[in-house]
Design a protein around this motif. Structure first.
Motif, PDB file in Angstrom:
ATOM      1  N   GLY A  67       0.677  -1.157   0.247  1.00 12.04           N
ATOM      2  CA  GLY A  67       0.047  -0.189   0.054  1.00 12.04           C
ATOM      3  C   GLY A  67       0.856   1.547  -0.008  1.00 12.04           C
ATOM      4  N   LEU A  71       1.162   3.976  -3.388  1.00  9.12           N
ATOM      5  CA  LEU A  71       0.336   5.203  -3.129  1.00  9.12           C
ATOM      6  C   LEU A  71       1.357   6.298  -3.379  1.00  9.12           C
ATOM      7  CD1 LEU A  71      -2.102   6.754  -2.512  1.00  9.12           C
ATOM      8  CD2 LEU A  71      -1.474   6.611  -0.065  1.00  9.12           C
ATOM      9  N   PHE A  74       2.364   6.551  -7.001  1.00 13.84           N
ATOM     10  CA  PHE A  74       1.326   7.293  -7.609  1.00 13.84           C
ATOM     11  C   PHE A  74       1.529   8.656  -7.557  1.00 13.84           C
ATOM     12  CE2 PHE A  74      -2.884   9.154  -8.066  1.00 13.84           C
ATOM     13  CZ  PHE A  74      -3.240   9.006  -9.138  1.00 13.84           C
ATOM     14  N   ILE A  75       1.612   8.940  -6.370  1.00 14.24           N
ATOM     15  CA  ILE A  75       2.080  10.478  -5.957  1.00 14.24           C
ATOM     16  C   ILE A  75       3.026  10.991  -6.915  1.00 14.24           C
ATOM     17  CG2 ILE A  75       2.777  12.158  -4.278  1.00 14.24           C
ATOM     18  CD1 ILE A  75       0.952  10.453  -2.189  1.00 14.24           C
ATOM     19  N   THR A 128      -7.294   8.394   1.890  1.00 12.65           N
ATOM     20  CA  THR A 128      -6.023   8.216   1.007  1.00 12.65           C
ATOM     21  C   THR A 128      -6.209   9.370  -0.084  1.00 12.65           C
ATOM     22  OG1 THR A 128      -5.973   5.831   1.443  1.00 12.65           O
ATOM     23  CG2 THR A 128      -4.649   6.811  -0.405  1.00 12.65           C
ATOM     24  N   VAL A 132      -3.144  12.040  -1.071  1.00  9.04           N
ATOM     25  CA  VAL A 132      -2.717  12.242  -2.714  1.00  9.04           C
ATOM     26  C   VAL A 132      -2.760  13.634  -3.053  1.00  9.04           C
ATOM     27  CG1 VAL A 132      -3.118  11.521  -4.938  1.00  9.04           C
ATOM     28  CG2 VAL A 132      -3.348   9.757  -3.050  1.00  9.04           C
ATOM     29  N   VAL A 201       3.194   9.566   3.071  1.00  7.96           N
ATOM     30  CA  VAL A 201       2.256   8.440   3.330  1.00  7.96           C
ATOM     31  C   VAL A 201       2.431   7.843   4.652  1.00  7.96           C
ATOM     32  CG1 VAL A 201       1.335   6.262   2.434  1.00  7.96           C
ATOM     33  CG2 VAL A 201       1.916   8.147   0.996  1.00  7.96           C
ATOM     34  N   SER A 211      -7.189   6.392   6.371  1.00  9.03           N
ATOM     35  CA  SER A 211      -6.542   5.956   5.147  1.00  9.03           C
ATOM     36  C   SER A 211      -7.186   4.630   4.897  1.00  9.03           C
ATOM     37  CB  SER A 211      -5.238   5.860   5.059  1.00  9.03           C
ATOM     38  OG  SER A 211      -4.660   4.711   5.770  1.00  9.03           O
ATOM     39  N   LEU A 213      -5.198   2.137   3.741  1.00  6.54           N
ATOM     40  CA  LEU A 213      -3.868   1.101   3.533  1.00  6.54           C
ATOM     41  C   LEU A 213      -3.941   0.030   4.310  1.00  6.54           C
ATOM     42  CD1 LEU A 213      -1.196   3.865   3.284  1.00  6.54           C
ATOM     43  CD2 LEU A 213      -2.410   2.679   1.541  1.00  6.54           C
ATOM     44  N   ASN A 217       0.408  -1.743   7.607  1.00  8.81           N
ATOM     45  CA  ASN A 217       1.230  -1.381   6.922  1.00  8.81           C
ATOM     46  C   ASN A 217       2.401  -0.896   7.830  1.00  8.81           C
ATOM     47  OD1 ASN A 217       1.548   1.748   7.393  1.00  8.81           O
ATOM     48  ND2 ASN A 217      -0.801   1.559   7.019  1.00  8.81           N
TER      49      ASN A 217
END
Length: 270
Positions: A67, A71, A74-75, A128, A132, A201, A211, A213, A217
């Motif tokens: 996760g 994330l 992606f950011i 989440t 982002v 994150v 979030s 996630l 995590n």
């Protein structure tokens, strides 16, 4: 840089990311299976001991990376992509660049952690998505300045001027002429933005911000097991090292790829 150097720099990132992605299928126990008393030391059933609830730390570690990595990646991709385009606009059209730079100046002055708290706590359902948004909004201004500084010199090159004078569209000039010559910077910034995204994150999870996630995590493991670090240090050290190892190894991979010769230096497509 030789292929051997690329392999040496890139292999840790590939191995760590693969371990994080495949971890849930490789874990010997599920995340909610108790294997012993809380904060027990390493044993045959739990290689890294147990956490505060008696769960296997090694299994939690294998479940807890995908996760954060997804994330953060992606950011990093969104920030780098937007910043490169904005940097090209600043270099090619200075009037628009002045407006973009003023907006960037305002955002750079704001603390990102404060913005994270305000956004995610004000709209907890965003979870989440809020993380982002904060990562993109506060990552783009600084990164765009870096791209603008690098793109200015490229924009003054003869082949860029020739493309503009020949009537090529703005998208063609940006994506076919200018950005291919910033390939090394693109990859370097992608690695740096991944590191920033990873820590953002992790900070959100550590601060108990909502979030999606999951509870397993790495940042949550550090937060929840901090009280037992003297009883079983691995419950805190293992996820902490994992976060740092992923960030550093991916950054090294991006730097290695960015050090390769550019596909082109003048004119035409890639």
């Amino acid at each position: 840089m030789s292929a051997r150097d690329w392999a040496l720099r890139g292999s840790p990132a590939v191995l760590v990311v693969l371990a994080a992605v495949l971890g849930p299928w490789l874990a010997p126990h599920s995340v909610d299976t108790a294997v012993g008393p809380p904060f027990a030391g390493p044993s045959a059933d739990a290689w890294l001991g147990s956490d505060r609830l008696g769960h296997d730390v090694f299994s939690q570690l294998l479940h807890g990376g995908w996760g954060l990595i997804l994330l953060a990646a992606f950011i990093a991709a969104v920030v780098t992509g937007l910043s490169s385009v904005l940097g090209a606009v600043v270099a090619l059209w200075p009037r628009w660049g002045a407006v973009i730079e003023r907006c960037a100046d305002l955002l750079i002055l704001l603390p990102v952690v404060l913005a994270l708290l305000l956004v995610v706590m004000t709209w907890p359902r965003w979870g989440t998505v809020g993380v982002v948004i904060v990562g993109v909004v506060f990552g783009v201004p600084y990164c765009a300045r870096v791209f603008a500084a690098a793109a200015t010199g490229v924009a003054a090159s003869g082949y860029i001027e020739a493309a503009r004078l020949s009537g090529e569209s703005a998208s063609y000039v940006i994506f076919r002429e200018l950005l291919p010559n910033l390939r090394e910077l693109l990859l370097t910034q992608l690695g740096l933005r991944f590191v920033a995204g990873m820590y953002l994150v992790a900070t959100a999870a550590f601060l108990r911000l909502p979030s999606v996630l999951g509870a397993a995590n790495w940042a949550v493991m550090v937060r929840d097991n901090a009280s037992g670090i003297l009883l079983n240090p691995w419950s805190v050290l293992a996820p902490s090292v994992a976060i740092g190892l992923v960030a550093v190894s991916v950054n090294l991979l991006a730097a290695a790829l960015g050090g390769r010769p550019a596909v082109r230096t003048e004119g035409g497509g890639s």
